[in-house]
Scaffold this motif. Structure first.
Motif, PDB file in Angstrom:
ATOM      1  N   PRO A   6      82.815 -16.980 -86.635  1.00 47.91           N
ATOM      2  CA  PRO A   6      83.613 -16.848 -85.423  1.00 47.91           C
ATOM      3  C   PRO A   6      83.658 -18.123 -84.606  1.00 47.91           C
ATOM      4  CG  PRO A   6      81.519 -15.719 -85.168  1.00 47.91           C
ATOM      5  CD  PRO A   6      81.608 -16.117 -86.610  1.00 47.91           C
ATOM      6  N   GLN A   7      82.593 -18.957 -84.730  1.00 51.61           N
ATOM      7  CA  GLN A   7      82.563 -20.201 -83.974  1.00 51.61           C
ATOM      8  C   GLN A   7      82.085 -21.327 -84.874  1.00 51.61           C
ATOM      9  OE1 GLN A   7      80.285 -19.723 -80.381  1.00 51.61           O
ATOM     10  NE2 GLN A   7      81.905 -18.583 -79.359  1.00 51.61           N
ATOM     11  N   HIS A   8      82.511 -22.564 -84.521  1.00 52.76           N
ATOM     12  CA  HIS A   8      82.155 -23.740 -85.305  1.00 52.76           C
ATOM     13  C   HIS A   8      81.498 -24.740 -84.367  1.00 52.76           C
ATOM     14  CE1 HIS A   8      84.839 -22.317 -88.608  1.00 52.76           C
ATOM     15  NE2 HIS A   8      85.479 -21.789 -87.578  1.00 52.76           N
ATOM     16  N   PHE A   9      80.360 -25.250 -84.757  1.00 50.85           N
ATOM     17  CA  PHE A   9      79.612 -26.179 -83.928  1.00 50.85           C
ATOM     18  C   PHE A   9      79.916 -27.597 -84.407  1.00 50.85           C
ATOM     19  CE2 PHE A   9      75.812 -28.664 -82.817  1.00 50.85           C
ATOM     20  CZ  PHE A   9      75.739 -28.384 -81.458  1.00 50.85           C
ATOM     21  N   LEU A 164      85.899 -36.136 -72.912  1.00 48.63           N
ATOM     22  CA  LEU A 164      85.856 -34.758 -72.419  1.00 48.63           C
ATOM     23  C   LEU A 164      85.935 -33.760 -73.574  1.00 48.63           C
ATOM     24  CD1 LEU A 164      88.115 -34.997 -69.228  1.00 48.63           C
ATOM     25  CD2 LEU A 164      85.649 -34.567 -69.306  1.00 48.63           C
ATOM     26  N   ILE A 165      86.669 -34.099 -74.623  1.00 46.37           N
ATOM     27  CA  ILE A 165      86.712 -33.234 -75.808  1.00 46.37           C
ATOM     28  C   ILE A 165      85.401 -33.329 -76.580  1.00 46.37           C
ATOM     29  CG2 ILE A 165      87.807 -32.910 -78.070  1.00 46.37           C
ATOM     30  CD1 ILE A 165      90.465 -33.611 -76.774  1.00 46.37           C
ATOM     31  N   THR A 170      81.340 -25.901 -79.062  1.00 54.12           N
ATOM     32  CA  THR A 170      81.734 -24.912 -80.068  1.00 54.12           C
ATOM     33  C   THR A 170      83.246 -24.703 -80.066  1.00 54.12           C
ATOM     34  OG1 THR A 170      81.360 -23.120 -78.476  1.00 54.12           O
ATOM     35  CG2 THR A 170      79.541 -23.670 -79.968  1.00 54.12           C
ATOM     36  N   TYR A 171      83.757 -24.283 -81.230  1.00 54.36           N
ATOM     37  CA  TYR A 171      85.193 -24.096 -81.416  1.00 54.36           C
ATOM     38  C   TYR A 171      85.450 -22.741 -82.083  1.00 54.36           C
ATOM     39  CZ  TYR A 171      85.726 -28.993 -80.224  1.00 54.36           C
ATOM     40  OH  TYR A 171      85.716 -30.191 -79.557  1.00 54.36           O
ATOM     41  N   ARG A 172      86.446 -22.029 -81.581  1.00 52.47           N
ATOM     42  CA  ARG A 172      86.813 -20.738 -82.168  1.00 52.47           C
ATOM     43  C   ARG A 172      87.426 -20.917 -83.551  1.00 52.47           C
ATOM     44  NH1 ARG A 172      89.588 -20.410 -77.288  1.00 52.47           N
ATOM     45  NH2 ARG A 172      88.492 -19.336 -75.609  1.00 52.47           N
ATOM     46  N   SER A 173      88.136 -22.006 -83.737  1.00 50.12           N
ATOM     47  CA  SER A 173      88.844 -22.259 -84.988  1.00 50.12           C
ATOM     48  C   SER A 173      88.877 -23.755 -85.241  1.00 50.12           C
ATOM     49  CB  SER A 173      90.270 -21.702 -84.912  1.00 50.12           C
ATOM     50  OG  SER A 173      91.025 -22.084 -86.037  1.00 50.12           O
ATOM     51  N   THR A 174      89.132 -24.123 -86.474  1.00 49.34           N
ATOM     52  CA  THR A 174      89.308 -25.534 -86.809  1.00 49.34           C
ATOM     53  C   THR A 174      90.741 -25.805 -87.270  1.00 49.34           C
ATOM     54  OG1 THR A 174      88.557 -25.130 -89.074  1.00 49.34           O
ATOM     55  CG2 THR A 174      86.881 -25.787 -87.456  1.00 49.34           C
ATOM     56  N   ALA A 190      88.741 -24.900 -78.563  1.00 48.11           N
ATOM     57  CA  ALA A 190      87.376 -24.809 -78.049  1.00 48.11           C
ATOM     58  C   ALA A 190      87.042 -23.400 -77.581  1.00 48.11           C
ATOM     59  CB  ALA A 190      87.179 -25.796 -76.906  1.00 48.11           C
ATOM     60  N   ALA A 191      85.779 -23.032 -77.765  1.00 49.41           N
ATOM     61  CA  ALA A 191      85.321 -21.704 -77.343  1.00 49.41           C
ATOM     62  C   ALA A 191      84.789 -21.714 -75.918  1.00 49.41           C
ATOM     63  CB  ALA A 191      84.231 -21.203 -78.302  1.00 49.41           C
TER      64      ALA A 191
END
Length: 315
Positions: A6-9, A164-165, A170-174, A190-191
């Protein structure tokens, strides 16, 4: 790329989809993009070579035109090669840092182009409203200062958006639903809380594009006020000298305006419409600018013919 989690670090790669909804035909859509890129490379390279080699063109208007051509080359080259890879060869993955680099240069060249258009409007204002002081005001030193400013302004303002990015964890999707990396397309993945990213993006947009638009509009209001006080023959000549710049200004900002509206009010607009508009926004001006100036400027057209004729006559 797997999207099971669900999330990507800190994802090492992001994936560009191209044009969602038009996947079946995007290998055909890329043909006009390729032709525009080839035309932009050829037209702007010829402009730069002509202005560099012909001493009669070493004047403020043509030096600023050379700055515009160099910016256009950088802008279309930043996005088109990767876009062709996505559309034709399904090379959709892009390293995260490479995506941020592309994002930085896309927005930097956009902002630089806006600044060059502002400088060209100022040049026309001085040439028409203060003709006797034109060479004194727009000296080589002033043009050098303008060039440095046009590079430093977007660099200083856009670089913080990259950092800032980078702070987002964490990111919901790539998967980026776009054909190239741009600021909001990455931020949306971003999550966490991205309020600062969105606010800073709007701040930069209004500080650069918004302010430039207002100043260009004011410049032309002053120009037209001065023109209407001239004799009829002088009016026509003055308007003719502004025609090319007005066309370039309108194509850049009108396309940008529609792209902005499609992005902000995307709930009523198909995703592929926004992506096509944003792609045309970055490719159409570099393609048309050399044509517009080549058609409207007799001195430039004559020197281009002279240079091409000299080169083709050599064995």
């Amino acid at each position: 790329m797997s999207l099971g989690c669900p999330q990507h670090f800190h994802p090492p790669f992001l994936t560009l989809t191209g044009i969602p909804g038009l996947e079946a035909v995007q290998h055909w859509i890329v043909i006009p993009f390729s032709l525009m890129y080839a035309a932009a490379l050829l037209g702007n390279s010829v402009l730069l070579a002509t202005i560099r080699t012909e001493r009669s063109l070493h004047e403020p208007m043509y030096i600023l035109l050379a700055m515009l051509a160099a910016t256009d080359l950088g802008l279309c080259t930043t996005i088109t090669p990767k876009m062709l890879g996505v559309f034709w060869f399904a090379l959709r993955d892009i390293p995260f840092n490479a995506c941020l680099t592309q994002m930085f240069f896309v927005h930097t060249f956009q902002a630089t182009e806006s600044g060059v258009l502002l400088a060209m409007a100022f040049d026309r204002f001085v040439a028409i409203c203060k003709p006797l002081r034109h060479s004194a005001i727009l000296s080589n030193r002033m043009l050098g200062t303008i060039g440095i400013f046009l590079i430093l302004r977007p660099t200083v303002l856009i670089a913080p958006s990259v950092f800032l990015i980078k702070r987002l964890q964490t990111y919901r999707s790539t998967v980026i639903s776009h054909s190239y990396c741009e600021h909001m397309a990455i931020v949306k993945l971003a999550a966490g809380d991205v309020w600062v990213n969105k606010a800073y993006g709007l701040f930069v947009a209004f500080t650069i594009l918004g302010l430039d638009l207002v100043l260009i509009a004011v410049s032309y209001l002053l120009i037209f006020r001065a023109v209407f006080q001239l004799p009829r023959a002088a009016q026509l000549k003055a308007v003719h000298t502004c025609t090319a710049h007005l066309c370039v200004f309108l194509e850049f900002y009108v396309l940008g305006f529609f792209s902005f509206l499609a992005h902000r009010f995307r709930h009523g607009v198909s995703p592929y419409v926004h992506i096509l508009l944003s792609s045309f926004y970055l490719l159409v001006p570099p393609t048309l600018n050399p044509i517009v100036y080549g058609i409207s400027n007799a001195a430039l057209r004559r020197q281009v013919r002279k240079m091409v004729g000299l080169k083709t006559s050599c064995p």
